[in-house]
Design a protein around this motif. Structure first.
Motif, PDB file in Angstrom:
ATOM      1  N   GLU A  57     -12.948   9.541   1.925  1.00  0.00           N
ATOM      2  CA  GLU A  57     -11.921   8.549   2.226  1.00  0.00           C
ATOM      3  C   GLU A  57     -10.772   9.231   2.978  1.00  0.00           C
ATOM      4  N   ILE A  58     -10.324   8.618   4.070  1.00  0.00           N
ATOM      5  CA  ILE A  58      -9.183   9.115   4.840  1.00  0.00           C
ATOM      6  C   ILE A  58      -7.971   8.256   4.486  1.00  0.00           C
ATOM      7  N   VAL A  59      -6.987   8.850   3.830  1.00  0.00           N
ATOM      8  CA  VAL A  59      -5.805   8.106   3.383  1.00  0.00           C
ATOM      9  C   VAL A  59      -4.910   7.801   4.580  1.00  0.00           C
ATOM     10  N   PRO A  60      -4.441   6.555   4.714  1.00  0.00           N
ATOM     11  CA  PRO A  60      -3.509   6.235   5.808  1.00  0.00           C
ATOM     12  C   PRO A  60      -2.286   7.148   5.765  1.00  0.00           C
ATOM     13  N   ASP A  61      -1.783   7.507   6.950  1.00  0.00           N
ATOM     14  CA  ASP A  61      -0.670   8.457   7.035  1.00  0.00           C
ATOM     15  C   ASP A  61       0.524   8.038   6.184  1.00  0.00           C
ATOM     16  N   GLU A  68     -12.400  -4.399  -8.617  1.00  0.00           N
ATOM     17  CA  GLU A  68     -13.378  -3.344  -8.944  1.00  0.00           C
ATOM     18  C   GLU A  68     -12.909  -2.001  -8.413  1.00  0.00           C
ATOM     19  N   GLY A  69     -12.443  -1.994  -7.148  1.00  0.00           N
ATOM     20  CA  GLY A  69     -11.988  -0.739  -6.559  1.00  0.00           C
ATOM     21  C   GLY A  69     -10.765  -0.174  -7.254  1.00  0.00           C
ATOM     22  N   TRP A  70      -9.838  -1.044  -7.652  1.00  0.00           N
ATOM     23  CA  TRP A  70      -8.639  -0.602  -8.370  1.00  0.00           C
ATOM     24  C   TRP A  70      -9.038   0.013  -9.700  1.00  0.00           C
ATOM     25  N   GLY A  71     -10.050  -0.539 -10.325  1.00  0.00           N
ATOM     26  CA  GLY A  71     -10.507   0.010 -11.602  1.00  0.00           C
ATOM     27  C   GLY A  71     -11.130   1.380 -11.483  1.00  0.00           C
ATOM     28  N   VAL A  72     -11.592   1.749 -10.270  1.00  0.00           N
ATOM     29  CA  VAL A  72     -12.169   3.082 -10.065  1.00  0.00           C
ATOM     30  C   VAL A  72     -11.341   3.864  -9.046  1.00  0.00           C
ATOM     31  N   ASN A  73     -10.010   3.758  -9.209  1.00  0.00           N
ATOM     32  CA  ASN A  73      -9.065   4.693  -8.606  1.00  0.00           C
ATOM     33  C   ASN A  73      -8.619   4.391  -7.186  1.00  0.00           C
ATOM     34  N   ILE A  74      -8.681   3.141  -6.735  1.00  0.00           N
ATOM     35  CA  ILE A  74      -7.838   2.789  -5.601  1.00  0.00           C
ATOM     36  C   ILE A  74      -6.394   2.950  -6.066  1.00  0.00           C
ATOM     37  N   ARG A  75      -5.585   3.613  -5.274  1.00  0.00           N
ATOM     38  CA  ARG A  75      -4.191   3.845  -5.657  1.00  0.00           C
ATOM     39  C   ARG A  75      -3.310   2.718  -5.102  1.00  0.00           C
ATOM     40  N   VAL A  76      -2.415   2.205  -5.933  1.00  0.00           N
ATOM     41  CA  VAL A  76      -1.539   1.095  -5.560  1.00  0.00           C
ATOM     42  C   VAL A  76      -0.101   1.456  -5.914  1.00  0.00           C
ATOM     43  N   SER A 101      -1.439  -0.005  -0.714  1.00  0.00           N
ATOM     44  CA  SER A 101      -2.563   0.618  -1.421  1.00  0.00           C
ATOM     45  C   SER A 101      -3.448   1.401  -0.471  1.00  0.00           C
ATOM     46  N   THR A 102      -4.379   2.142  -1.059  1.00  0.00           N
ATOM     47  CA  THR A 102      -5.410   2.835  -0.279  1.00  0.00           C
ATOM     48  C   THR A 102      -6.650   1.968  -0.111  1.00  0.00           C
ATOM     49  N   ALA A 103      -6.600   0.713  -0.550  1.00  0.00           N
ATOM     50  CA  ALA A 103      -7.759  -0.179  -0.454  1.00  0.00           C
ATOM     51  C   ALA A 103      -8.162  -0.383   1.003  1.00  0.00           C
ATOM     52  N   GLU A 104      -9.465  -0.323   1.261  1.00  0.00           N
ATOM     53  CA  GLU A 104     -10.014  -0.548   2.597  1.00  0.00           C
ATOM     54  C   GLU A 104     -10.596  -1.957   2.646  1.00  0.00           C
ATOM     55  N   LEU A 105      -9.737  -2.953   2.859  1.00  0.00           N
ATOM     56  CA  LEU A 105     -10.190  -4.334   2.799  1.00  0.00           C
ATOM     57  C   LEU A 105     -11.174  -4.680   3.911  1.00  0.00           C
ATOM     58  N   VAL A 128      -1.735  -7.128  -3.603  1.00  0.00           N
ATOM     59  CA  VAL A 128      -2.422  -6.110  -2.792  1.00  0.00           C
ATOM     60  C   VAL A 128      -3.003  -6.740  -1.527  1.00  0.00           C
ATOM     61  N   LEU A 129      -3.647  -7.900  -1.681  1.00  0.00           N
ATOM     62  CA  LEU A 129      -4.235  -8.579  -0.527  1.00  0.00           C
ATOM     63  C   LEU A 129      -3.163  -8.926   0.510  1.00  0.00           C
ATOM     64  N   ASN A 130      -2.097  -9.566   0.055  1.00  0.00           N
ATOM     65  CA  ASN A 130      -1.063 -10.010   0.992  1.00  0.00           C
ATOM     66  C   ASN A 130      -0.360  -8.838   1.671  1.00  0.00           C
TER      67      ASN A 130
END
Length: 696
Positions: free
Chosen positions: A126-130, A310-318, A329-333, A489-491
């Motif tokens: 995973e490449i974290v946004p700057d 699901e992703g937040w439960g396995v360590n998406i950072r918010v 967040s680091t979520a890749e929507l 997170v979505l918005n």
């Protein structure tokens, strides 16, 4: 008398001989250490994994299949350089070697185009946004991440032939993999020789070179910060305080318990991390995009919201503390939507007669009658079986179009919503059955509390979000909490990336982001379920034959770990191989009660049909091998295919992580480019007023 004198003399010598005392103490410590090591580093599998396999579903191209295996959803598990540099447990074998990862049930992936580092299926970079490297990425740009494929890619084996099932029930033993990963890093930081090798690899040094003092100091500082992060503290807390007291083993996890603890734990660790025994099997993903609600108790409506949860439960950072970045967040929507579109085209696997044996068509025809037409005289009415309609709790009334006949079809036949939603979409309405009807949660009998009941009763302490997000409410129900946080997170993601409203509606699957917590379980279509054992929502019944049998005839314990398939009883074989997991149905959360076919008085909890003879059970199993009941309208499938074709340039042909969001000078694309491609592939969404019957 001489014996007593000898004993007295020996005791006196021992008391005076400090060397013996020290030696004895060391022996005791060694025994304790061995027992502790055995408890932490349990024996693991050594399964035969074939380098070649046959793919049962043919809807995906090879490029799309490999991209599904290697596309990140934004989870941050461990800095990627560390993950690649780490040695396994106390030895020198590399953690990421395929020989190690397969011991946890993860499948190797030898594709060099999309997976040059040969990571197992579902473990990706995973490449974290700057803008989030410092706040959410702990200063690290590249992280090892998890994706859907780790839990939802299956492989069964029969007499030397391997069969790949995309979207199936993965064999991954998640809880042991996670704890071994953390403890391997702890051992590495504690043993100087291991740390020297680790540091050299992290810094890309050549063989024989050692890190400088400054390099070691910097790495120690980074490791300290990592060990103090919410991710690790929650993992350690879970072990010390037995947050998940019933071992999950292979092929399942406590999805709702772990997910809610992960999402809301940082808001109030003392009150939002609850003990849970609600382990559930990884569900198959074919057709789930078209279900009205998903998750084991049918708790989530929207596909994208489900994937974020699901992703937040396995360590998406918010980010929740900084008001200016809240819900960043680091979520890749975009990746989640692409994978969801791909999965929406996936069909159930067909029984491979040339490998698992030919279909007995006469037997299957008898099973078809039992499945679709046979009538159980004691069957309660849908109103008595299913949860009552409740608009406030988002529970629809029983569907009047559902079949009234069939031992199985009356519950499991796919039936579309009575009315389309505001976008003209209709989904498969899963009936929600009362706990007392199914009997699969033995809390009905006063012994266990599993995922549905625990989720239903869950309260969330809102902490720093009370005023800005919850109108000052410090405690809310789980449905409200998840709807609010996930919508945030979505918005935030849509706002950050200038996503147009039409594109947003398409990505959200034409559905609102809603959560509920019903005290019931849904009945899903059974196409392809022959490939999804062990059965029941918690994986407590090893074979289809036993699922069709009375409780008294079901195994109380069995071994999980072998990938060898039983094509007669249908399920994995019960084999005590090295590293296999013993499933004990007497433990809290593991009950195999309910969903019984047996003769019993009317309204007996857990009895859903009459006694089936052994021949009738085999007839039903034969029909389940060929069941093909899901027939959706063609337009949605055509649109999913159009989206995949329009976005192919973002996912197919590129090595490494997807280039969406990468700098354009490096061959990357903007999120708006991706969105424009999505919007061009399907008609512009137009919402119609909701029918009066649907308004709340």
């Amino acid at each position: 008398m001489n014996l007593f004198r000898w004993i007295d003399s020996l005791v006196n010598k021992l008391v005076k001989n400090y060397t013996l005392w020290i030696f004895g103490g060391l022996i005791i410590l060694a025994i304790i250490a061995v027992k502790a090591y055995s408890a932490i580093f349990i024996p693991l599998l050594e399964p035969p994994v074939f380098s070649s396999y046959r793919v049962l579903q043919t809807e995906w191209t090879d490029d799309r299949r490999e991209r599904y295996y290697q596309t990140s959803q934004g989870s941050l598990v461990m800095p990627y350089a560390w993950f690649r540099a780490l040695e396994w447990r106390t030895g020198t074998q590399m953690w990421t070697s395929p020989e190690v990862q397969v011991k946890y049930g993860l499948l190797p992936d030898n594709d060099t185009k999309y997976n040059p580092d040969r990571m197992p299926i579902g473990i990706v970079k995973e490449i974290v946004p700057d803008e989030y490297v410092d706040d959410l990425g702990e200063g690290q740009k590249e992280w090892a991440s998890l994706t859907c494929a780790a839990c939802h890619t299956s492989q069964i084996q029969y007499k030397g032939t391997a069969l790949r099932i995309d979207g199936g029930e993965g064999q991954w033993r998640f809880e042991q993999w996670s704890s071994d990963l953390v403890f391997s890093l702890v051992v590495t930081t504690s043993v100087p020789s291991k740390f020297e090798r680790f540091c050299a690899r992290v810094n890309g040094l050549k063989a024989g070179q050692k890190c400088s003092t400054d390099e070691k100091k910097l790495l120690h500082t980074q490791l300290k910060a990592y060990f103090n992060s919410d991710l690790i503290m929650e993992a350690v807390n879970a072990v010390i305080n037995h947050i998940y007291p019933t071992q999950e083993g292979f092929m399942r996890t406590d999805a709702l318990g772990r997910g809610v603890n992960g999402v809301f734990g940082p808001l109030n660790p003392n009150k939002n991390i609850n003990r849970s025994t609600g382990s559930v099997s990884y569900p198959p993903l074919w057709y789930t995009h078209d279900f009205d609600w998903v998750q084991s108790p049918a708790a989530i409506r929207q596909p994208l919201g489900r994937n974020v949860t699901e992703g937040w439960g396995v360590n998406i950072r918010v980010e929740v503390n900084d008001p200016n970045k809240r819900f960043g967040s680091t979520a890749e929507l975009d990746n989640m939507f692409w994978m969801e579109s791909l999965l929406a085209t996936l069909r159930a696997p067909k029984w491979p007669e040339d490998v698992l044996g030919p279909i007995d068509h006469a037997r299957a025809e008898r099973g078809k009658y039992l499945f679709n037409e046979a009538v159980w005289s004691q069957a309660p009415s849908p109103v008595l079986e299913q949860l009552p309609a409740n608009a406030q709790d988002l529970i629809a009334p029983p569907n009047p179009n559902r079949p009234k006949t069939g031992y199985c079809a009356r519950c499991h036949a796919p039936t579309l919503d009575v009315q389309p939603n505001q976008y003209g979409r209709r989904y498969i309405q899963l009936p929600l059955y009362r706990m007392t009807v199914l009997g699969t949660d033995s809390w009905v009998l006063g012994t266990d509390v599993w995922d549905a009941k625990g989720f239903n009763e869950r309260k969330v302490y809102t902490g720093v979000l009370a005023k800005p997000s919850y109108n000052g409410q410090e405690v809310v129900g789980i449905g409200t909490a998840l709807t609010t946080n996930v919508t945030g997170v979505l918005n935030k993601w849509f706002q950050e990336h200038n996503i147009s409203e039409p594109c947003q509606i398409i990505m959200e699957g034409y559905r609102p982001n809603e959560f509920r917590a019903p005290l019931g379980y849904p009945a899903r279509p059974l196409d392809g379920y022959w490939a999804t054992g062990p059965f029941l929502h918690n994986g407590s019944v090893r074979t289809l034959y036993q699922l069709l049998s009375p409780l008294s005839e079901r195994e109380k314990t069995f071994w999980i770990g072998s990938w060898e398939f039983d094509p007669v009883n249908v399920g994995f074989v019960d084999e005590k191989i090295k590293g296999a997991f013993l499933y004990d149905t007497s433990l809290r959360g593991n009950s195999n009660a309910g969903h019984e076919f047996r003769d019993a008085p009317p309204s007996t909890p857990g009895v859903i049909g009459p006694y089936l003879t052994p021949e009738q059970r085999l007839d039903l199993i034969e029909y389940l091998k060929v069941l093909d009941s899901v027939q959706m309208p063609p337009e949605p499938l055509q649109q999913h295919t159009a989206v995949l074709n329009a976005t192919a340039r973002f996912y197919e042909g590129h090595t490494g992580p997807t280039p969406v969001g990468a700098p354009e000078e490096n061959g990357g694309f903007k999120k708006t480019d991706f969105c424009a491609a999505v919007a061009s592939a399907v008609p512009t969404p137009t919402a119609a007023p909701a029918p009066a019957a649907m308004k709340k």
